[in-house]
Write an enzyme that holds these catalytic residues in place. Structure first.
Site, short mmCIF file in Angstrom:
data_model
loop_
_atom_site.label_atom_id
_atom_site.label_comp_id
_atom_site.label_asym_id
_atom_site.label_seq_id
_atom_site.Cartn_x
_atom_site.Cartn_y
_atom_site.Cartn_z
N LYS A 1 0.84 -1.20 0.00
CA LYS A 1 0.00 0.00 0.00
C LYS A 1 0.87 1.25 0.00
O LYS A 1 2.01 1.21 0.48
CB LYS A 1 -0.88 0.02 1.26
CG LYS A 1 -2.00 -1.00 1.29
CD LYS A 1 -2.78 -0.89 2.60
CE LYS A 1 -3.88 -1.94 2.67
NZ LYS A 1 -4.96 -1.74 1.68
N ARG B 1 -10.13 -11.69 2.22
CA ARG B 1 -10.96 -12.78 1.69
C ARG B 1 -10.22 -14.12 1.76
O ARG B 1 -10.84 -15.17 1.86
CB ARG B 1 -11.41 -12.42 0.27
CG ARG B 1 -10.29 -12.24 -0.71
CD ARG B 1 -10.71 -11.48 -1.98
NE ARG B 1 -10.79 -10.03 -1.76
CZ ARG B 1 -11.13 -9.15 -2.70
NH1 ARG B 1 -11.48 -9.56 -3.89
NH2 ARG B 1 -11.18 -7.86 -2.43
N1 BES Z 1 -8.08 -3.89 4.60
C1 BES Z 1 -8.21 -3.52 3.25
C2 BES Z 1 -9.52 -2.79 2.97
C3 BES Z 1 -9.56 -1.34 3.35
C4 BES Z 1 -8.88 -0.40 2.62
C5 BES Z 1 -10.34 -0.93 4.40
C6 BES Z 1 -8.96 0.93 2.96
C7 BES Z 1 -10.45 0.40 4.73
C8 BES Z 1 -9.75 1.34 4.01
C9 BES Z 1 -8.20 -4.76 2.36
O1 BES Z 1 -7.41 -5.79 2.79
C10 BES Z 1 -7.70 -4.31 1.03
O2 BES Z 1 -6.57 -3.92 0.96
N2 BES Z 1 -8.53 -4.40 0.01
C11 BES Z 1 -8.16 -3.98 -1.28
C12 BES Z 1 -8.73 -4.96 -2.27
C13 BES Z 1 -8.21 -4.77 -3.67
C14 BES Z 1 -6.76 -5.15 -3.76
C15 BES Z 1 -9.03 -5.62 -4.61
C16 BES Z 1 -8.74 -2.58 -1.51
O3 BES Z 1 -9.86 -2.32 -1.09
O4 BES Z 1 -8.04 -1.77 -2.10
MN MN Z 2 -5.40 -5.58 2.12
#
Ligand code: BES
Ligand code: MN
Ligand code: ZN
Length: 515
Positions: A264, A338
């Site tokens: 990230k 997931r």
């Molecule tokens: N924990 C995150 C989701 C999240 C992101 C919650 C920002 C709150 C704020 C999750 O594990 C994640 O990173 N999801 C990705 C999925 C994508 C790679 C398909 C996302 O939402 O960007």
């Molecule tokens: Mn994630």
């Protein structure tokens, strides 16, 4: 903080020895001829305070009021939601004023849910996180009296449940707020054990070896990128006969989500300590169950690990074999939630559950879709969806049903495994739910995406404890109608037709799962 419930009229509440008196009044407040009523009547005439939502009128050493501080709190239409906001605003205004004893006086015609709202609003606004401050200045409030008109007995059940829910919410907030170097998977396991000991739950905490032996290849793969050992937590609350099918709650317990190899961006990455909000909500809900002890059976499952990049970390292109036997190609290591949830959903089958609800800070896309107001609700079963939606509304912890049409799942196709772990950017919250649904076909299933609701960013950064309120409300409504003098929940009596109407409203998303 100690709560008590008392039957007191406004004049009697004004005579209570305490540090502050909060009087909640809607726009239709008429009042009597006592000093506080007269103040409200005069303020309204002058256009100074009309009971509008969120508005406060504060007075100091007001003649006829024993407390040194008096706050009139506007509750607009007088709904439970407005009452909660009013109490929240009043208690927030009293913060750092040295108020230890507080009386909150509810309107005489307060609706069902007003007592819960007053308890929740007070607890929420007075919480302070101190665990990692070197000079802790904790919560000032010590005793809170909720004053209701008429019969205390009529409100006692709601009061007891509200107090337990508030404790559960606070438990979840505290865990969520802990820094990720303290709130590790190991710590979550220890907290579960502690809860089990205090309330007589059964608890099992599995480590890396046991999880690998079970065949949870997806959970094990996410955990591989971190030095912190994974935990898989199993908690069991038994309030009904052992033969009664349990509700299973599954909480995402990523104690820090860096994204892994698909790392990230740096800004706000600290907030990914809140990625265990689902796990915290399951533990908080169990905390509340331990206090209320409803006549139901509940199992809590928490897959927990960190998502970090490392020489052994999972990488894009890896193919994993999940506990279900289905294979998954990892196209983005940041879609890790997931992966750990799918193995827990398969594990849930062994309990022959009447319903499985997973709770996860799963997608940024859900934040875009619904913001911080409502959690995303996905369900394969209309009755379950309706029960959760009604519970959320009643607990002022609302959710909104999202669709699960099969077309949304098409993007998960890949040439190299049974499915990929991501589809494209469109409808990201839905495609994530479609992924989970492939592991939840053997029972009625719902998924709550709490990415937007589990914590707040900015100056008020912190865990909210959501959706513990929703979950507690839902579970209490699941007791058999015969259970010790409790009313059956509205949802339990509802006919399938209501669920069908719901499915129409949400674009026919619902489908009855094979039980
Ligand atoms: N924990 C995150 C989701 C999240 C992101 C919650 C920002 C709150 C704020 C999750 O594990 C994640 O990173 N999801 C990705 C999925 C994508 C790679 C398909 C996302 O939402 O960007
Ligand atoms: Mn994630
Ligand atoms: Zn995550």
């Amino acid at each position: 903080m100690n709560f008590e419930l008392k039957a007191l009229g406004l004049a009697e509440a004004a005579a209570q020895k305490c540090d502050a008196l909060v009087v909640v009044m809607g726009e239709d407040f008429a009042g009597g001829s006592d000093p506080v009523s007269r103040l409200a009547q005069e303020a309204r005439k002058a256009g100074d305070f009309e009971g509008k939502p969120g508005k406060l009128l504060q007075a100091y050493r007001f003649e006829g009021v024993a407390a040194s501080r008096l706050v009139l709190a506007g509750a607009g239409d007088g709904s439970a939601k407005r009452i909660q906001a009013a109490v929240h605003a009043a208690v927030a205004a009293l913060r750092s004023k040295g108020v230890k004893r507080l009386v909150v006086c509810l309107p005489a015609d307060a609706p069902e849910g007003a007592v819960r709202a007053a308890v929740a609003g007070t607890a929420e606004a007075s919480y302070v996180f101190v665990a990692t401050k070197s000079k802790p200045e904790g919560r000032e409030l010590q005793r809170v009296t909720i004053a209701v008109a008429g019969d205390v007995a009529a409100h006692q059940g709601a009061f007891d449940a509200a107090r337990a829910a508030a404790n559960g919410i606070e438990f979840a907030r505290e865990l969520g707020n802990l820094p990720p170097n303290l709130a590790t998977p190991t710590r979550l396991g220890e907290e579960a054990k502690k809860l089990a000991k205090a309330h007589g739950f059964q608890c099992e905490v599995l480590g890396p070896k046991e999880v690998a032996k079970l065949g949870m290849g997806a959970l094990a793969a996410v955990a591989r990128g971190s030095e912190e050992p994974l935990r898989f937590i199993v908690l069991k609350y038994q309030g009904a006969a052992a033969s009664e099918a349990p509700v299973v709650l599954v909480g995402k317990g990523i104690t820090f989500d860096s994204g892994g190899i698909s790392i990230k961006p740096a800004p706000e990455m600290d907030e990914m300590k809140f990625d265990m909000g689902g796990a915290a909500s399951v533990l908080g809900t169990f905390r509340a169950l331990g206090e209320v002890r409803p006549a139901i059976n509940v199992v809590g499952l928490i897959p927990s690990c960190e998502n970090l990049p490392d020489g052994r970390a999972l990488k894009p292109g890896d193919v994993l074999t999940s506990l279900s036997g289905q294979t998954i190609e990892v196209l983005n290591t940041d879609a890790e939630g997931r992966l750990i949830l799918c193995d827990a959903l398969t594990y849930a089958e062994r309990f022959k559950p009447r319903a499985v609800v997973d709770i996860a800070t799963l997608t940024g896309a859900c934040v875009i879709a619904l913001g911080a107001v409502r959690s995303g609700l996905f369900a394969s079963d209309d009755d379950l969806a309706l029960a959760l939606q009604e519970a959320g509304d009643a607990a002022c912890d609302p959710c909104w049903r999202m669709p699960l049409d099969d077309e949304y799942g098409e993007g998960l196709k890949t040439n190299f495994a049974d499915m990929a772990n991501v589809a494209g950017r469109p409808a990201g919250a839905v495609t994530a739910a479609k992924f989970l649904q492939r592991f939840a076909s053997r029972y009625p299933w719902a998924h709550l995406d709490i990415a937007g609701t589990a914590w707040k960013g900015g100056a008020a950064k912190g865990a909210t404890g959501r959706p513990v309120g929703l979950l507690v409300q839902y579970l209490l409504g699941q007791q058999a109608p015969s259970a010790a003098g409790r009313k059956p929940a509205a949802a339990a009596k509802r006919k399938p037709a209501a669920g069908a109407a719901m499915a129409r409203r949400t674009g026919g998303a619902g489908r009855k799962a094979a039980a």
